[in-house]
Enzyme design. Structure first.
Site, mmCIF file in Angstrom:
data_model
loop_
_atom_site.group_PDB
_atom_site.id
_atom_site.type_symbol
_atom_site.label_atom_id
_atom_site.label_comp_id
_atom_site.label_asym_id
_atom_site.label_seq_id
_atom_site.Cartn_x
_atom_site.Cartn_y
_atom_site.Cartn_z
ATOM 1 C CD GLU A 175 -3.148 -0.790 2.149
ATOM 2 O OE1 GLU A 175 -2.977 0.028 3.067
ATOM 3 O OE2 GLU A 175 -4.147 -1.522 2.070
ATOM 4 C CG HIS B 216 8.931 -29.248 1.310
ATOM 5 N ND1 HIS B 216 9.757 -30.276 0.889
ATOM 6 C CD2 HIS B 216 9.494 -28.749 2.444
ATOM 7 C CE1 HIS B 216 10.756 -30.400 1.760
ATOM 8 N NE2 HIS B 216 10.619 -29.483 2.708
ATOM 9 C CE LYS C 198 -10.823 1.601 3.893
ATOM 10 N NZ LYS C 198 -10.256 2.328 5.010
#
Ligand code: PA5
Length: 426
Positions: free
Chosen positions: A282, A304, A416
């Site tokens: 951000e 892995h 938002k």
């Protein structure tokens, strides 16, 4: 003290195409040294105020007094309702320092996932639960919806004086949460107005839940102060934040390492990687040309799962290891394994983990993949506080290096707004 070993980004280890010479690294750190002072000079400006948080002893006194008062309620559960910077710091410290068996239990609800919310509701006694609603802006959809839901549940269950079950942690003046607190007389703590969400880890946003959970926050803040002093008093490649920022910048801009993997060899530090992921993404992801993509991985587990890609796939990543030098507990394997596996007998787990770390760093280096290591003496509050300060300072430096505002987040704000609009039209 935390140390950084950058040797595996050097040309003599990984070649000139992917590596940089020691001389060039020294020169760049000297050239950009003034940026460190620039960050310190800006410490009272919006965003940079994170530098002052470790000094707020008055806040700590207030939180401790509040927690002592709360003891009379014998809370069994502390539930944080927050998202992004209002949750990730608490999650990081909880994973590193708080045992799952410790009471009160600390839950962080940082999503509006229906199943996990109803699982939580069925596993806690609401009358023994304190909710911390944490939102810097005081209006983010997710924590506000969760607050509404929990408040309704308390009312439905006819729990008396439900307001004592809430504490709001938010901006001192702005936002809906502040307004509700005033109207309903709910206890609040301030997140300083000049602090952005993802830089709030050493503010009341995390300190309140952590003191309630019994974490050594004095240690956390002291570690941050010590690291701040190290950054202030050291120069060139000895300055850990500068070394980290310059290495990452040069690897991205000059060597095409557009992704940064943070890979702790420690379960306890894994969620520090989630916190760092937000901080880097951000703060620096600001236009089409800036922003290394952060990736979080865990050693040895992700050897892995991811290592094949890191070693043989596109050479576009800088890998940053977190290596813990001493574990608080260190069980041994014993002597029950057969001859073919005798190399694993009577080994401390830390010896095996370290061998895996050296093996991975060695094999990446052999494949000309730049990697550097942050050595953490041990996992405790002090070192975690130091890591928070190191990374926050590094990101402030990266903002200056990339010439972007590290402290705003227009992309997040836009999403938002659209979400709110959609919900009001439904
Ligand atoms: O860093 C930021 O500002 C954001 O990512 C916030 O942490 C996140 O959006 C949550 O915002 P708030 O704390 O205002 O609810």
């Amino acid at each position: 003290m935390i140390q950084i070993n950058p040797s595996n980004i050097l040309k003599d280890k990984i070649g000139a195409t992917h590596g940089i010479s020691q001389q060039a690294l020294d020169n760049l750190c000297t050239k950009y040294q003034p940026l460190t002072q620039e960050v310190f000079r800006a410490k009272n400006k919006v965003g940079y105020d994170f530098l002052n948080l470790p000094d707020d002893s008055e806040l700590l006194r207030k939180i401790k007094k509040f927690v002592t008062n709360q003891n009379r309620y014998k809370w069994e559960n502390i539930v944080v309702l927050g998202i992004g910077g209002s949750a990730l710091g608490t999650i990081a410290v909880r994973s590193a320092l708080i045992s799952n068996y410790k009471r009160p239990r600390v839950f962080v609800v940082d999503n509006i996932d229906p199943q996990s919310i109803s699982d939580l509701l069925s596993s806690i006694n609401l009358s023994k639960t304190l909710f911390l609603v944490i939102s810097k802006s005081g209006g983010t959809t997710e924590p506000m919806a969760l607050y509404g839901l929990m408040r309704s549940e308390l009312v439905k269950k006819k729990i008396r004086n439900f307001k004592k079950h809430f504490v709001f942690i938010t901006d001192p003046k702005k936002g809906l949460l502040r307004k509700i607190a005033k109207k309903d007389g709910i206890q609040t703590f301030d997140i300083p107005s000049k602090i952005g969400g993802r830089f709030s880890v050493l503010s009341s946003a995390c300190l309140v839940p952590l003191v309630l959970a019994g974490v050594d926050v004095n240690g956390l803040l002291k570690g941050a102060r010590v690291m701040r002093e190290v950054i202030k008093s050291t120069k060139g490649t000895v300055n850990p934040a500068l070394l980290l920022a310059v290495s990452q910048f040069v690897m991205d801009r000059k060597k095409g390492k557009t992704m940064t993997v943070l890979m702790p060899y420690s379960n306890a530090l894994f969620r520090v990687g989630d916190w760092y992921r937000q901080l880097l993404a951000e703060s620096i992801g600001k236009n089409e040309k800036t922003g290394p993509t952060p990736i979080n991985a865990l050693g040895t587990t992700d050897q892995h799962s991811q290592l094949q890609l890191y070693t043989d796939g596109p050479n576009n990543k800088l890998i940053i290891f977190l290596r813990v030098l001493k574990f608080n507990e260190d069980p041994e394997t014993g002597d029950q394994l057969p001859k073919e596996l005798s190399f694993l007998n009577n080994r401390k787990m830390s010896t095996l983990l370290d061998a895996a770390y050296f093996g991975t760093a060695g094999s990446l280096t052999h494949s000309k993949r730049p990697n550097l290591t942050i050595e953490v003496p041990k996992v405790d509050a002090k070192n975690i506080g130091a890591l928070f300060m190191l990374f926050e300072f590094q990101i402030a430096l990266l903002g200056l290096l990339y010439k972007v505002d590290a402290f705003d987040q227009p992309g997040v704000e836009h999403s938002k707004q659209i979400t709110k609009q959609l919900l009001s039209e439904l």
